[in-house]
Design a protein around this motif. Sequence first.
Motif, short mmCIF file in Angstrom:
data_model
loop_
_atom_site.label_atom_id
_atom_site.label_comp_id
_atom_site.label_asym_id
_atom_site.label_seq_id
_atom_site.Cartn_x
_atom_site.Cartn_y
_atom_site.Cartn_z
N THR A 43 165.52 -67.01 58.32
CA THR A 43 165.75 -66.45 56.99
C THR A 43 167.10 -66.95 56.49
O THR A 43 168.11 -66.86 57.22
N ILE A 44 167.13 -67.48 55.28
CA ILE A 44 168.35 -68.05 54.70
C ILE A 44 168.74 -67.20 53.49
O ILE A 44 167.90 -66.90 52.64
N GLN A 45 170.00 -66.82 53.42
CA GLN A 45 170.46 -65.98 52.33
C GLN A 45 171.74 -66.55 51.73
O GLN A 45 172.68 -66.88 52.44
N ASN A 46 171.74 -66.70 50.41
CA ASN A 46 172.92 -67.15 49.69
C ASN A 46 172.78 -66.68 48.24
O ASN A 46 171.85 -67.08 47.54
N LYS A 47 173.69 -65.84 47.79
CA LYS A 47 173.58 -65.25 46.45
C LYS A 47 173.63 -66.31 45.35
O LYS A 47 173.12 -66.08 44.25
N GLU A 48 174.24 -67.47 45.64
CA GLU A 48 174.32 -68.52 44.63
C GLU A 48 172.97 -69.19 44.39
O GLU A 48 172.78 -69.88 43.39
N PHE A 49 172.03 -69.01 45.33
CA PHE A 49 170.72 -69.67 45.22
C PHE A 49 169.70 -68.75 44.55
O PHE A 49 168.56 -68.66 44.98
N ASN A 50 170.10 -68.05 43.51
CA ASN A 50 169.19 -67.10 42.87
C ASN A 50 168.12 -67.84 42.06
O ASN A 50 168.42 -68.48 41.05
N ASN A 51 166.86 -67.75 42.53
CA ASN A 51 165.70 -68.36 41.85
C ASN A 51 165.89 -69.85 41.62
O ASN A 51 165.62 -70.37 40.54
N GLN A 52 166.33 -70.56 42.66
CA GLN A 52 166.51 -72.01 42.59
C GLN A 52 165.61 -72.69 43.61
O GLN A 52 165.22 -72.10 44.62
N ASN A 53 165.33 -73.98 43.35
CA ASN A 53 164.69 -74.85 44.33
C ASN A 53 165.80 -75.62 45.04
O ASN A 53 166.50 -76.42 44.42
N ILE A 54 165.95 -75.36 46.32
CA ILE A 54 167.06 -75.94 47.10
C ILE A 54 166.50 -76.97 48.07
O ILE A 54 165.47 -76.73 48.72
N THR A 55 167.19 -78.11 48.18
CA THR A 55 166.82 -79.12 49.17
C THR A 55 167.37 -78.71 50.53
O THR A 55 168.57 -78.46 50.67
N VAL A 56 166.49 -78.65 51.51
CA VAL A 56 166.89 -78.30 52.88
C VAL A 56 166.77 -79.54 53.75
O VAL A 56 165.70 -80.15 53.83
N ASN A 57 167.88 -79.92 54.39
CA ASN A 57 167.91 -81.08 55.26
C ASN A 57 168.42 -80.65 56.63
O ASN A 57 169.47 -80.02 56.73
N ILE A 58 167.67 -80.99 57.67
CA ILE A 58 168.05 -80.62 59.04
C ILE A 58 168.13 -81.87 59.89
O ILE A 58 167.19 -82.66 59.93
#
Length: 311
Positions: free
Chosen positions: A245-260
């Motif tokens: 589970t990832i939580q960040n208040k700045e990512f409110n209703n955004q499409n975020i690129t996740v790179n691992i």
Amino acid sequence: MRKLLIIIIILLFSFKSRAQSIYYPLPDSNAMWTLGLANFNNIFIIKGDSAIGGFTYKKYFIANSTNLALASLTFVGLVRQETSSKKIFAIKSGTSAERLIYNFNLNINDTVRVRPIDRGYFELSQPSVSYGYKLKVIQKDSILILGQYRKRLHLVSFPFGVIVEKWIEGIGSDCGILNAGSGAGMVVADICIPLLLCYRKNDTLIYMAPNYTTCEPMSCPSSIKINYSNNKIVTYPQPIKDVVTIQNKEFNNQNITVNISNSIGTQCFNQRLQFNNGIAQLPLANLPKGIYLFRLIDEDLKTFTQKIIVE
């Protein structure tokens, strides 16, 4: 002949088992720990005893040069150990409260609270440190040092650990002898993590940090610098088993690129992830166990990074 071979094998196995069960306490004299941070006091030594409350403590001093004359040293704290329980306690200079700084009698998934007594900024930045960082053992193994196996514990902060700290019997934390918990427990600091570069006993080099060839302090030797913006990310549980589970208040209703990426830099995962109210979940059951670099890139191309552990 076959019986003799079996006996030899049994004896060798028994000898190895006994050798690995030996507990190595901290030295009580003629020892030196060198930390890697330049422009800091970085050499720890033991000089003398002090008796308090029926216990005998060793006096620990710190210096910022190789001038180890007593007049040039700064008293930093008192340390005592209980070899039967494999616990080590300390009293920080200027205080009277004894704190647990190590417990080597731990197994995988055990938790412990410890308090680093050297770096004061941890106490200032986080009041909870007065009770100690809560750490969890995620791995237990041995390290071969001068022909002898010593127990090594791998720990992360609990429950949001991302940085692995290692404790070695008879040597201490890889963040420094009086810094146990300051690496794994670090969550809010724009500084380098302390690093134990070298440990000497009776002027003999016993331990040098992996991938280093010198005991000379340098700037940010651990190569891990925590940026304040990164701490806005919360990932749980740690270690991760199936879903993170990832939580960040700045990512409110955004499409975020996740790179691992894995520990050698190979990309293992890259896709867009929808965050609702700053929270998203990501299945990671297909990733092998290990430590990974987790990058999140928002719609403004701002990058957030964090290390995660997959179990």
